[in-house]
Design a protein around this motif. Structure first.
Motif, PDB file in Angstrom:
ATOM      1  N   LEU A 218      22.544   6.553  19.611  1.00 63.74           N
ATOM      2  CA  LEU A 218      23.052   6.437  18.235  1.00 63.74           C
ATOM      3  C   LEU A 218      23.083   4.993  17.741  1.00 63.74           C
ATOM      4  CD1 LEU A 218      25.839   9.160  18.398  1.00 63.74           C
ATOM      5  CD2 LEU A 218      23.727   9.249  17.057  1.00 63.74           C
ATOM      6  N   THR A 219      22.835   4.044  18.634  1.00 64.63           N
ATOM      7  CA  THR A 219      22.763   2.644  18.196  1.00 64.63           C
ATOM      8  C   THR A 219      21.338   2.084  18.326  1.00 64.63           C
ATOM      9  OG1 THR A 219      23.489   1.964  20.406  1.00 64.63           O
ATOM     10  CG2 THR A 219      25.192   2.096  18.710  1.00 64.63           C
ATOM     11  N   ALA A 220      20.435   2.918  18.824  1.00 62.14           N
ATOM     12  CA  ALA A 220      19.044   2.458  19.025  1.00 62.14           C
ATOM     13  C   ALA A 220      18.266   2.536  17.705  1.00 62.14           C
ATOM     14  CB  ALA A 220      18.366   3.332  20.070  1.00 62.14           C
ATOM     15  N   PRO A 221      17.200   1.753  17.582  1.00 64.16           N
ATOM     16  CA  PRO A 221      16.312   1.933  16.419  1.00 64.16           C
ATOM     17  C   PRO A 221      15.640   3.301  16.493  1.00 64.16           C
ATOM     18  CG  PRO A 221      15.548   0.137  17.861  1.00 64.16           C
ATOM     19  CD  PRO A 221      16.763   0.715  18.502  1.00 64.16           C
ATOM     20  N   PRO A 222      15.127   3.807  15.373  1.00 59.73           N
ATOM     21  CA  PRO A 222      14.490   5.125  15.394  1.00 59.73           C
ATOM     22  C   PRO A 222      13.378   5.184  16.440  1.00 59.73           C
ATOM     23  CG  PRO A 222      14.671   4.320  13.150  1.00 59.73           C
ATOM     24  CD  PRO A 222      15.097   3.186  14.045  1.00 59.73           C
ATOM     25  N   PRO A 223      13.331   6.225  17.274  1.00 59.65           N
ATOM     26  CA  PRO A 223      12.285   6.308  18.301  1.00 59.65           C
ATOM     27  C   PRO A 223      10.893   6.466  17.701  1.00 59.65           C
ATOM     28  CG  PRO A 223      13.661   8.293  18.302  1.00 59.65           C
ATOM     29  CD  PRO A 223      14.293   7.322  17.366  1.00 59.65           C
ATOM     30  N   LEU A 224      10.810   7.025  16.515  1.00 58.93           N
ATOM     31  CA  LEU A 224       9.524   7.099  15.812  1.00 58.93           C
ATOM     32  C   LEU A 224       9.679   6.198  14.584  1.00 58.93           C
ATOM     33  CD1 LEU A 224       6.791   8.531  16.017  1.00 58.93           C
ATOM     34  CD2 LEU A 224       7.735  10.397  14.638  1.00 58.93           C
ATOM     35  N   PRO A 225       9.113   4.998  14.631  1.00 57.56           N
ATOM     36  CA  PRO A 225       9.374   4.028  13.561  1.00 57.56           C
ATOM     37  C   PRO A 225       9.056   4.604  12.183  1.00 57.56           C
ATOM     38  CG  PRO A 225       8.253   2.973  15.392  1.00 57.56           C
ATOM     39  CD  PRO A 225       8.263   4.449  15.688  1.00 57.56           C
ATOM     40  N   GLY A 226       9.969   4.360  11.250  1.00 56.72           N
ATOM     41  CA  GLY A 226       9.745   4.793   9.876  1.00 56.72           C
ATOM     42  C   GLY A 226      10.034   6.265   9.621  1.00 56.72           C
ATOM     43  N   ARG A 227      10.527   6.974  10.633  1.00 53.27           N
ATOM     44  CA  ARG A 227      10.790   8.416  10.453  1.00 53.27           C
ATOM     45  C   ARG A 227      12.234   8.737  10.809  1.00 53.27           C
ATOM     46  NH1 ARG A 227       6.084  10.871   8.130  1.00 53.27           N
ATOM     47  NH2 ARG A 227       4.304   9.874   9.090  1.00 53.27           N
ATOM     48  N   PRO A 228      12.708   9.900  10.351  1.00 55.55           N
ATOM     49  CA  PRO A 228      14.080  10.296  10.698  1.00 55.55           C
ATOM     50  C   PRO A 228      14.212  10.619  12.185  1.00 55.55           C
ATOM     51  CG  PRO A 228      12.979  12.011   9.405  1.00 55.55           C
ATOM     52  CD  PRO A 228      12.036  10.854   9.476  1.00 55.55           C
ATOM     53  N   THR A 229      15.460  10.661  12.622  1.00 55.13           N
ATOM     54  CA  THR A 229      15.744  10.869  14.047  1.00 55.13           C
ATOM     55  C   THR A 229      16.596  12.109  14.252  1.00 55.13           C
ATOM     56  OG1 THR A 229      15.700   8.489  14.460  1.00 55.13           O
ATOM     57  CG2 THR A 229      16.822   9.843  16.106  1.00 55.13           C
ATOM     58  N   ALA A 230      16.194  12.935  15.209  1.00 55.86           N
ATOM     59  CA  ALA A 230      17.021  14.072  15.633  1.00 55.86           C
ATOM     60  C   ALA A 230      17.614  13.770  17.004  1.00 55.86           C
ATOM     61  CB  ALA A 230      16.173  15.340  15.705  1.00 55.86           C
ATOM     62  N   VAL A 231      18.894  14.042  17.139  1.00 52.42           N
ATOM     63  CA  VAL A 231      19.529  13.960  18.450  1.00 52.42           C
ATOM     64  C   VAL A 231      19.877  15.394  18.838  1.00 52.42           C
ATOM     65  CG1 VAL A 231      21.456  13.068  19.803  1.00 52.42           C
ATOM     66  CG2 VAL A 231      20.457  11.664  17.961  1.00 52.42           C
ATOM     67  N   VAL A 232      19.106  15.923  19.761  1.00 51.86           N
ATOM     68  CA  VAL A 232      19.370  17.273  20.259  1.00 51.86           C
ATOM     69  C   VAL A 232      20.384  17.105  21.388  1.00 51.86           C
ATOM     70  CG1 VAL A 232      18.365  19.306  21.361  1.00 51.86           C
ATOM     71  CG2 VAL A 232      17.093  18.078  19.572  1.00 51.86           C
ATOM     72  N   ALA A 233      21.636  17.422  21.081  1.00 49.22           N
ATOM     73  CA  ALA A 233      22.740  17.143  22.005  1.00 49.22           C
ATOM     74  C   ALA A 233      23.159  18.440  22.700  1.00 49.22           C
ATOM     75  CB  ALA A 233      23.916  16.531  21.245  1.00 49.22           C
ATOM     76  N   HIS A 234      22.787  18.560  23.948  1.00 50.31           N
ATOM     77  CA  HIS A 234      23.165  19.764  24.704  1.00 50.31           C
ATOM     78  C   HIS A 234      24.659  19.713  24.986  1.00 50.31           C
ATOM     79  CE1 HIS A 234      19.106  21.319  25.429  1.00 50.31           C
ATOM     80  NE2 HIS A 234      18.755  20.046  25.431  1.00 50.31           N
ATOM     81  N   THR A 235      25.354  20.749  24.561  1.00 53.51           N
ATOM     82  CA  THR A 235      26.817  20.761  24.667  1.00 53.51           C
ATOM     83  C   THR A 235      27.289  22.111  25.201  1.00 53.51           C
ATOM     84  OG1 THR A 235      26.921  21.479  22.368  1.00 53.51           O
ATOM     85  CG2 THR A 235      27.237  19.112  22.778  1.00 53.51           C
ATOM     86  N   ILE A 236      28.585  22.167  25.451  1.00 48.73           N
ATOM     87  CA  ILE A 236      29.233  23.397  25.916  1.00 48.73           C
ATOM     88  C   ILE A 236      30.328  23.732  24.915  1.00 48.73           C
ATOM     89  CG2 ILE A 236      30.685  24.383  27.745  1.00 48.73           C
ATOM     90  CD1 ILE A 236      29.193  22.465  29.698  1.00 48.73           C
TER      91      ILE A 236
END
Ligand SMILES: Cc1ncc(C[n+]2csc(CCOP(=O)(O)OP(=O)(O)O)c2C)c(N)n1
Ligand SMILES: [Mg+2]
Length: 271
Positions: A218-236
């Motif tokens: 959540l503090t990193a630059p976008p993994p695909l530069p210039g595009r939105p970011t999805a964080v698929v957070a596996h939870t319980i």
């Protein structure tokens, strides 16, 4: 923003949500516990905000699309100074302002939600507006997995990559349970990360209860530069209370007095 112990914050948020749903006899405690760690890391280590100025133009916009998890959202706002802690005792009570679904009249709330499928489209608009104003802030949207059954999300996902909304982050609380069954039974999402990738989003796939991982992505630059970011957070769903974890029933049930006591004792023991 002062750095806080996000694990301690998550524990306090879980305690509040348990007490609030018990007192109000309200649903969705499992939904709240599922996203406690995501909220604690966001408010404790990631978001740009100022509780003294909820409308500060350069704040990050956090949109909680799974508006049924209102109790823990209000708890986070109280723990970060937007609301008095004592007000949490009025959750879902007649005459109070802390309604059972996330409501914008509460300081710190960006958008009223509860009808699923609206948060991401609005967050995409906020990200586009911020980008055009060169405001430097981000729009971050927390979605539930069952909510992705709503087609409006996929329209927003397509829109966001077209407008290169690199300041937009969608965090999916991927707990695999929705209100009447598992995601697999109702409308399977797997492989969810690949779906985002196919729409030209950068993707992080992580353990949504791991604070170090959450903070890193959540503090990193976008993994695909210039595009939105999805964080698929596996939870319980129900995470943190052994007798609630992974059980559909706690989407609706609220803890009775004995269950509340047992749950709070578990949180305390986990310190
Ligand atoms: C448009 C819409 N349809 C139905 C509902 C009723 N509803 C409330 S929560 C929920 C699903 C809960 O599962 P999920 O979206 O996975 O959220 P979780 O609690 O697991 O985070 C539904 C269908 C709603 N709030 N909005
Ligand atoms: Mg779910």
């Amino acid at each position: 923003m002062n750095r806080v112990d996000t694990r301690d914050l998550a524990r306090r948020l879980r305690g509040h949500a348990l007490r609030m749903t018990h007192r109000a006899r309200a649903s969705h405690v499992g939904s709240c516990l599922s996203m406690a760690d995501v909220l604690a890391v966001l408010y404790g280590a990631v978001l740009r905000f100022d509780p003294a100025r909820p409308d500060w133009s350069e704040r990050d916009r956090l949109v909680i699309s799974k508006g049924h998890a209102a109790a823990i959202v209000y708890a986070a706002l109280a723990e970060t100074g937007f609301l008095p802690i004592e007000e949490l005792g009025t959750y879902s009570a007649d005459g109070g302002r802390l309604a059972g679904h996330v409501t914008k009249t509460v300081p710190g709330v960006e958008l009223s939600t509860g009808s699923l499928g609206h948060g991401l489209p609005v967050a995409a608009g906020m990200a586009l507006a911020a980008k055009r104003a060169d405001a430097g802030c981000r729009a971050i949207c927390i979605l539930s997995d069952g909510e992705l059954d709503e087609g409006s999300n996929w329209e927003a996902i397509q829109f966001a990559q077209h407008f290169r909304l690199s300041n937009l982050v969608a965090i999916v609380d991927y707990n695999k349970i929705q209100s009447f069954g598992s995601v697999a039974e109702v409308s399977e999402l797997h492989p969810l990360a690949d779906k985002f990738r196919a729409f030209n989003w950068g993707v992080h796939e992580i353990d949504g209860h791991d604070h170090a991982e959450l903070e890193a992505v959540l503090t990193a630059p976008p993994p695909l530069p210039g595009r939105p970011t999805a964080v698929v957070a596996h939870t319980i769903k129900g995470k943190g209370v052994s007798f609630m974890e992974g059980l559909l029933a706690w989407h609706y049930k609220n803890p009775d007095a004995a269950q509340l006591e047992a749950a709070l004792a578990e949180l305390e023991a986990g310190r």
